[in-house]
Design an enzyme around this catalytic site. Structure first.
Site, PDB file in Angstrom:
ATOM      1  N   ASP A  71     -55.018  32.917  35.234  1.00  0.00           N
ATOM      2  CA  ASP A  71     -54.395  31.960  36.148  1.00  0.00           C
ATOM      3  C   ASP A  71     -55.053  32.016  37.515  1.00  0.00           C
ATOM      4  O   ASP A  71     -55.626  33.034  37.916  1.00  0.00           O
ATOM      5  CB  ASP A  71     -52.884  32.185  36.247  1.00  0.00           C
ATOM      6  CG  ASP A  71     -52.505  33.519  36.848  1.00  0.00           C
ATOM      7  OD1 ASP A  71     -53.124  34.539  36.469  1.00  0.00           O
ATOM      8  OD2 ASP A  71     -51.589  33.577  37.698  1.00  0.00           O
ATOM      9  N   GLU A 135     -50.545  36.382  37.115  1.00  0.00           N
ATOM     10  CA  GLU A 135     -50.840  37.344  38.175  1.00  0.00           C
ATOM     11  C   GLU A 135     -50.692  36.721  39.551  1.00  0.00           C
ATOM     12  O   GLU A 135     -50.231  37.371  40.490  1.00  0.00           O
ATOM     13  CB  GLU A 135     -52.259  37.902  37.994  1.00  0.00           C
ATOM     14  CG  GLU A 135     -52.523  39.194  38.766  1.00  0.00           C
ATOM     15  CD  GLU A 135     -53.030  38.993  40.191  1.00  0.00           C
ATOM     16  OE1 GLU A 135     -53.104  39.963  40.943  1.00  0.00           O
ATOM     17  OE2 GLU A 135     -53.360  37.828  40.551  1.00  0.00           O
TER      18      GLU A 135
END
Length: 384
Positions: A71, A135
């Site tokens: 991500d 994250e």
């Protein structure tokens, strides 16, 4: 024999999937297909709306794990970019794109290094990947939940490398062997709204909040800790929603963050803030409420064979002795350390989260060389 992987081309494929948290946009599928082609047993672990992947090559110990995230943060002002943030163009030797530095290049570099090690017969144990899509977000459905699930199942990871962009100024000058902890706290003071000309009929929350923040900021938390910089408290928001000049507001609110070293725990700092809030509320015709959120505790991977091995791998490939540091923000290493010793090593982080985030192609290949040296040294050093 598995085919070789071009780390730069794989990075470009990953960048072309606009995986802005919590979206995956197919990034995990790209990586899974590559790892499956290398003979990894791949397991998708979806929690909530977040895609996670745990992949393992081999069943024996030791198990060396690479951890990272697919991500990325939002682009921001797309018009400010010199190239489309998800086109993954190479301009003057620099791969431009969101995630180029943080941290799709590291994922691709470790996959390429793994392919080399498998082909060379160096994996005297297991290689694994622990990849999350959460994250850059609140991190509640990502690495933490994967770690908890793996621990409950008895999965053993012996050591872990995280691919965060740890280099500070030049490639290889720094690796991270620990991180400070982090706690956020929201403070809401509720008083009684009223007319500014009649303060006796109101209870102004603003002075209460200001005094409380002054007390919290006045405390010197510590002078540092071996291997760690001093802890610091930063106020990140103060507001008292009020559109009128002649109204005492009924509510005032603040947010703060503390980055702390091992002199403290998150729970102890939360208790301190709450205790000061109770004192601030004494004699006030209102309430002072604190909502703490501990996002991670301070930790340190003690110097030893593993940290020495990682530093030696950087020296092998880049020709520099890296500083073993605990500076910077938090990372998912704070969750992985519950399973095993963890060290972070990656690209120069200057452009991460920035407009025109970019990684020099030569440094992506250099990072692959570091990981290749690391894998070779690891299985030559550790045996079970």
């Amino acid at each position: 024999m598995p085919a070789a992987i071009d780390a730069v081309e794989l990075t470009r494929e990953l960048i072309r999937r606009p995986s802005v948290t919590p979206a995956d946009a197919g990034a995990m599928d790209v990586l899974q297909a590559v790892l499956a082609g290398l003979g990894f047993s791949c397991r998708r672990m979806r929690f909530g709306e977040i895609e996670n992947l745990y992949a393992r090559h081999g069943t024996a110990r030791p198990n060396l794990c690479f951890a990272g995230h697919t991500d990325v943060v939002p682009v921001g002002d797309a018009a400010a970019w010199s190239r489309d943030a998800f086109a993954a163009e190479v301009v003057d030797g620099v791969l431009i794109g969101r995630g180029a530095v943080d941290m799709k290049s590291a994922i691709a570099a470790f996959a390429a290094a793994s392919a080399e090690a498998i082909a060379a017969g160096q994996v005297a144990g297991s290689l694994s990947f622990l990849i999350t899509g959460d994250e850059e977000g609140v991190a509640t459905h990502g690495t933490k939940m994967v770690v908890d699930a793996l621990a409950a199942e008895g999965e053993v990871i012996d050591h872990c490398v995280v691919g965060e962009p740890t280099s500070a100024e030049t490639f290889g000058d720094m690796v991270k062997v620990g991180r400070r902890g982090s706690i956020n706290a929201e403070i809401i003071v509720r008083g009684v709204q009223g007319h500014v000309a009649y303060p006796h009929r109101a209870a102004n929350p603003v002075p209460v909040l200001i005094r409380l923040l002054a007390v919290l900021q006045a405390r010197v938390l510590d002078q540092g800790y071996p291997e760690f910089q001093p802890s610091n408290l930063e106020v990140t928001l103060i507001e008292a929603p009020n559109t009128a000049t002649n109204v005492i507001p009924g509510t005032a609110r603040a947010r703060l963050n503390i980055r702390f070293n091992p002199n403290h725990t998150g729970a102890a700092l939360a208790a301190w803030i709450e205790a000061e809030a109770r004192i601030a509320a004494e004699g006030f015709n209102g309430t002072v409420a604190v909502t703490p959120q501990i996002s991670g505790e301070a930790f340190l991977t003690q110097p030893g064979p593993f940290t020495a091995l990682v530093a030696a791998a950087v020296k092998d490939a880049a020709g520099v002795e890296p500083e073993l540091s605990t500076t910077g923000g938090t990372s998912d290493a704070r969750f992985i350390r519950a399973l095993c010793p963890v060290v972070e090593v990656g690209l120069v982080g200057k452009t991460m989260h920035a407009v025109d985030e970019g990684a020099p192609v030569a440094e992506i290949r250099l990072l692959q060389a570091v990981y290749s040296a690391l894998i070779a040294r690891y299985f030559a050093t550790f045996a079970f």
